[in-house]
Scaffold this motif. Structure first.
Motif, short mmCIF file in Angstrom:
data_model
loop_
_atom_site.label_atom_id
_atom_site.label_comp_id
_atom_site.label_asym_id
_atom_site.label_seq_id
_atom_site.Cartn_x
_atom_site.Cartn_y
_atom_site.Cartn_z
N GLU A 1 1.18 -1.39 -0.01
CA GLU A 1 0.55 -0.03 0.04
C GLU A 1 1.18 1.12 0.16
N VAL A 2 0.46 2.03 -0.72
CA VAL A 2 1.22 3.49 -0.96
C VAL A 2 1.42 3.99 0.25
N PHE A 3 2.39 5.19 0.55
CA PHE A 3 3.11 5.90 1.01
C PHE A 3 1.84 6.60 1.71
N ASP A 4 1.38 6.97 1.09
CA ASP A 4 0.41 8.25 1.23
C ASP A 4 -0.91 8.21 2.21
N ARG A 5 -1.28 6.82 2.52
CA ARG A 5 -2.29 6.40 2.84
C ARG A 5 -2.71 5.96 3.88
N ILE A 6 -2.51 6.74 4.92
CA ILE A 6 -2.11 6.11 6.43
C ILE A 6 -3.87 5.70 7.30
N ASP A 7 -5.14 6.28 6.72
CA ASP A 7 -5.94 5.97 7.58
C ASP A 7 -7.27 5.17 6.49
N LYS A 8 -7.13 5.71 5.40
CA LYS A 8 -7.77 4.92 4.49
C LYS A 8 -7.16 4.37 3.19
N PRO A 9 -8.17 3.34 2.76
CA PRO A 9 -7.29 2.08 1.50
C PRO A 9 -7.51 2.45 0.55
N THR A 10 -6.70 2.38 -0.41
CA THR A 10 -6.70 2.66 -1.89
C THR A 10 -7.62 1.66 -2.71
N LEU A 11 -8.84 2.00 -3.82
CA LEU A 11 -9.35 0.84 -3.85
C LEU A 11 -8.94 -0.26 -5.01
N SER A 12 -7.23 0.31 -5.17
CA SER A 12 -7.00 -1.57 -5.89
C SER A 12 -6.63 -1.71 -4.97
N GLY A 13 -6.08 -1.44 -3.26
CA GLY A 13 -5.27 -2.44 -2.84
C GLY A 13 -6.59 -3.25 -2.00
N LYS A 14 -8.10 -2.40 -1.92
CA LYS A 14 -9.18 -2.70 -1.39
C LYS A 14 -9.44 -3.97 -1.84
N ILE B 1 1.39 -5.46 2.67
CA ILE B 1 2.31 -4.84 3.38
C ILE B 1 1.94 -3.27 3.31
N VAL B 2 2.29 -2.79 4.24
CA VAL B 2 1.47 -1.73 5.40
C VAL B 2 2.87 -0.51 5.12
N GLN B 3 2.80 1.04 5.22
CA GLN B 3 3.82 0.99 5.71
C GLN B 3 3.24 2.23 6.82
N TRP B 4 2.66 1.99 7.55
CA TRP B 4 2.31 2.86 8.59
C TRP B 4 1.51 2.83 9.38
N GLU B 5 1.92 2.30 11.03
CA GLU B 5 1.02 0.85 11.42
C GLU B 5 -0.76 1.13 11.61
N VAL C 1 -6.95 -0.49 9.18
CA VAL C 1 -7.95 -0.98 7.66
C VAL C 1 -7.64 -2.17 6.85
N TYR C 2 -6.32 -2.46 7.27
CA TYR C 2 -5.55 -4.28 6.75
C TYR C 2 -5.63 -4.92 7.76
N PRO C 3 -6.31 -5.46 8.43
CA PRO C 3 -6.01 -6.35 9.80
C PRO C 3 -4.62 -7.52 9.80
N LYS C 4 -4.57 -7.96 8.13
CA LYS C 4 -4.06 -8.69 8.01
C LYS C 4 -2.99 -8.35 7.66
N ALA C 5 -2.05 -6.55 6.96
CA ALA C 5 -1.18 -6.44 6.48
C ALA C 5 0.06 -6.87 7.32
N VAL C 6 0.88 -6.48 6.93
CA VAL C 6 1.92 -6.80 7.63
C VAL C 6 3.09 -4.88 7.74
N ASN C 7 3.73 -4.65 8.53
CA ASN C 7 3.61 -2.90 9.24
C ASN C 7 5.60 -3.47 8.86
N LEU C 8 5.99 -3.47 7.42
CA LEU C 8 7.56 -3.24 7.53
C LEU C 8 8.48 -1.43 7.42
N GLY C 9 7.40 -0.72 7.91
CA GLY C 9 7.85 0.68 7.79
C GLY C 9 8.00 0.99 6.18
N SER C 10 8.43 2.06 5.98
CA SER C 10 8.68 3.09 5.07
C SER C 10 9.66 3.04 4.26
#
Length: 149
Positions: free
Chosen positions: A106-119, A129-133, A138-147
């Motif tokens: 998921e892109v860096f500039d999305r913090i609290d809302k999903p992108t359409l493609s991500g959904k 993979i998300v870049q923000w905790e 929004v994505y409970p099964k995601a892994v946060n690997l940081g920026s």
């Protein structure tokens, strides 16, 4: 391992390019828009062009589904990685049918809302993979690997 890196040009392509330590020694190919930034960044790389604009464009979604079918059957990647946007969707769904593993970042500039493609790809990916905790709400099964930056 053969890797397909698929994404829109611009920021999405930049995200994927920043993963160079991962993909630089792998057999790989790219799918992105035939635009100057992509041509410049991917000079010397194997690249397949796709159709744009893609956001909420049904005609180009259909056209890119045919591109995905043709490219994926020819290249047979083991892994497909994308950070979006809409061009990733047909590659992920067809790639899944053809047995590829899928990683969506998921892109860096999305913090609290999903992108359409991500959904759209979240239900079928092997790793999201998300870049923000905060994105894990929004994505409970995601892994946060940081920026990536």
């Amino acid at each position: 391992m053969k890797v397909c890196l698929v994404g829109s040009s611009g920021g999405h392509l930049t995200h994927l390019y920043m993963l160079k330590p991962f993909w630089k020694e792998k057999d790989r190919f790219w799918v992105t828009f035939e635009k100057e930034d992509a041509r410049s960044l991917l000079e010397g790389e194997k690249m397949y062009p796709c159709y744009f604009p893609t956001n909420r464009n049904i005609k180009n979604l259909i056209r890119n589904t045919f591109v995905a079918w043709k490219v994926l059957r020819k290249e047979k990647p083991d892994l497909i990685i994308s950070s979006g946007a809409a061009v990733s969707v047909p590659f992920f769904y067809l790639g899944k049918l053809l047995g590829a593993k899928l990683i969506y970042i998921e892109v860096f500039d999305r913090i609290d809302k999903p992108t359409l493609s991500g959904k759209m790809v979240y239900p079928i990916v092997d790793k999201f993979i998300v870049q923000w905790e905060e994105e894990k709400k929004v994505y409970p099964k995601a892994v946060n690997l940081g920026s990536i930056f």
